[in-house]
Design an enzyme around this catalytic site. Structure first.
Site, PDB file in Angstrom:
ATOM      1  CG  HIS A  80      -2.006   1.340   1.193  1.00  0.00           C
ATOM      2  ND1 HIS A  80      -2.291   1.642  -0.268  1.00  0.00           N
ATOM      3  CD2 HIS A  80      -2.983   1.490   2.283  1.00  0.00           C
ATOM      4  CE1 HIS A  80      -3.161   2.077   0.685  1.00  0.00           C
ATOM      5  NE2 HIS A  80      -3.742   2.262   1.807  1.00  0.00           N
TER       6      HIS A  80
ATOM      7  CG  HIS B   9      -3.855   0.522  -8.566  1.00  0.00           C
ATOM      8  ND1 HIS B   9      -5.496   0.767  -7.634  1.00  0.00           N
ATOM      9  CD2 HIS B   9      -4.394   1.503  -7.577  1.00  0.00           C
ATOM     10  CE1 HIS B   9      -5.765   0.890  -7.295  1.00  0.00           C
ATOM     11  NE2 HIS B   9      -4.913   2.102  -7.228  1.00  0.00           N
TER      12      HIS B   9
ATOM     13  CG  ASP C 187       2.740   4.352  -3.641  1.00  0.00           C
ATOM     14  OD1 ASP C 187       1.602   3.657  -3.919  1.00  0.00           O
ATOM     15  OD2 ASP C 187       3.210   5.733  -3.971  1.00  0.00           O
TER      16      ASP C 187
END
Ligand code: SDX
Length: 427
Positions: free
Chosen positions: A266, A305, A361
């Site tokens: 995460h 994702h 990210d």
């Protein structure tokens, strides 16, 4: 055609008509489907909640197939370009962009609470110098729960509003406490006359002389906070809601959310990406990493994702922001590795067939590093931005008459009932 689902239970031949509403059936409607009167009825089995809506929300909309992200209906691209983090936080919590008066009052309420209780600084100072900033950040919210006992009156709207001001104000200050402790430098008092990102940067990077952030870097950090502000029912937000559903205070709930965000799958992925890019080191080493990933030996951090099966719109905006930052700081040599890694991965069927694209990210850490943040601070930066979403989702939870304490069911497949065996009789 009616909005219903007809189910035939072939075990009994019985037929059931279940209403379909907003693209869903109610899981509890399945409990009427039984084979015997003492049967508990059908459940749904959905590990990791791959296809289960736990709430109805009006905060954030994601269309994963088309790379769409909207906060309260506003496209993330427009908010990143034209809004600020504090304004976006207001939008997420209250549902509308603030007026001039509301925005000024919001900034003043938060600016008046930027300082955290001395006990939080003492707690941070009690950690080893090399303690991970996310561990220190996490502990501070448990401490704030004990320092603000009035926050337990969650049914009282003025009390909730006060905690929202306190938490949005505390997030950057708590982060700065950990950073300054880790670098062995004295804490810098917050300055409410600065912008939200400007004050944060000054608390972190003020040295012997007053620190004035470069306006491009100050704006870039604000954009990154906007991009990280909310993302519907992700792991940490679901944790905020789950913990909040027991009617604990928002500090304790946020400590849970921070703990969930800490994980490498995460929010911890941005730190993982930079460590992976550093390990790769050069474009020539990329094929070896790709082979390790395809062999199942590791994951490509910053890729994939649960919801986006196309490019994460935030990653696109971050790539654009990176160009602006690098024009000031000088480019990050790992950018070439990241760009090549993306290109090579997106030409490889392993990633294409699994619809694995760069997520939020993948590039953010390159910007953070270029701005002077150590990799260990990256997830803390994510947490500061997500504070707005966690608070908005918590507010929606508290006001949702349908919500109760979160308590999922299970399928038991352990031992059948058996009698206790005294120690001396055990084989
Ligand atoms: C965030 O939910 C949110 O909204 C999160 C977030 C937010 O704003 O709150 O967007 C922020 O957490 C972004 C994600 C950051 N995490 C990473 O970058 C870590 C690497 N990514 C993965 O571990 C993964 O993609 C997840 C955790 C993000 C999503 O995992 P899923 O949806 O459970 O997918 P999965 O693990 O079931 O994988 C499906 C397939 C598997 O292959 P097969 O078993 O079918 O052969 O895809 C593969 C996986 O092995 N896969 C990857 C991969 N991600 C999935 N293979 C290599 N590298 C990857 N990164």
């Amino acid at each position: 055609m009616p909005d219903t689902l007809t189910i035939t239970d072939n075990r009994t031949g019985k037929r059931y008509e279940l209403p379909i509403s907003e693209g869903a059936i109610r899981a509890t409607d399945l409990r009427q489907i039984k084979v015997a009167p003492d049967d508990g009825g059908l459940m749904t089995y959905d590990p990791a909640f791959m296809n289960t809506a736990a709430c109805r929300s009006r905060i954030t909309f994601i269309d994963g197939d088309n790379g769409v992200l909207e906060y309260r209906g506003y496209p993330i691209e427009q908010l990143a370009e034209r809004s600020t983090f504090l304004e976006t936080a207001y939008l997420l919590i209250f549902g509308e962009l603030p007026t001039v008066t509301q925005a000024a009052e919001w900034k003043q309420q938060i600016g008046a609470r930027l300082a955290v209780p001395e006990a939080v600084r003492g707690l941070t100072a009690s950690f080893a110098r090399d303690a991970h900033p996310m561990g220190m950040y996490l502990s501070a919210f448990g401490a704030l729960s004990a320092l603000y006992p009035d926050s337990k009156r969650i049914a009282d709207e003025p009390t909730r509003r006060l905690q929202q001001h306190r938490l949005l104000a505390a997030a950057p200050t708590v982060a700065a406490c950990g950073y300054r402790h880790g670098t062995g430098r004295p804490f810098i008092e917050p300055d409410p006359s600065l912008s939200f990102p400007g004050n944060f940067l000054a608390m972190l990077f003020t040295g012997d002389r007053p620190y004035t952030p470069h306006p491009v870097l100050e704006r870039a950090l604000d954009v990154l906070f906007v991009l990280h502000a909310d993302h519907e029912q992700n792991c940490s937000t679901s944790t905020m809601r789950g913990v909040g559903s027991s009617h604990t205070d928002p500090y304790a709930a946020m400590a849970g959310a921070v703990a969930a965000l800490y994980g490498p799958l995460h929010g911890g992925a941005n730190e993982g990406v930079l460590r992976m890019l550093t390990e790769i080191g050069s474009v020539s080493a990329i094929p070896g990493i790709i082979e390790q990933v395809k062999a199942g030996k590791r994951r490509l951090m910053g890729f994939g994702h649960r919801v986006y099966k196309s490019y994460d719109p935030r990653a696109l905006i971050i790539k654009q922001t990176a160009d602006q930052v690098f024009a000031v700081t000088g480019t990050n040599p790992l950018l070439d590795v990241a760009l090549a890694l993306e290109r090579i991965a997106l030409e490889d069927d392993y990633f294409v067939s699994r619809r694995l694209y760069p997520n939020v990210d993948f590039y953010s850490g390159l910007i953070y590093q270029a701005m002077g943040f150590p990799a260990s601070m990256f997830t803390v930066l994510f947490a500061i931005g997500r504070t707005a979403g966690w608070l908005a989702q918590w507010e929606e939870l508290v006001n949702d008459a349908e919500q109760k304490i979160a308590r999922p069911r299970q399928i038991y497949f352990g031992s059948a009932r058996r009698d206790f065996v005294p120690l001396e009789q055990r084989g």
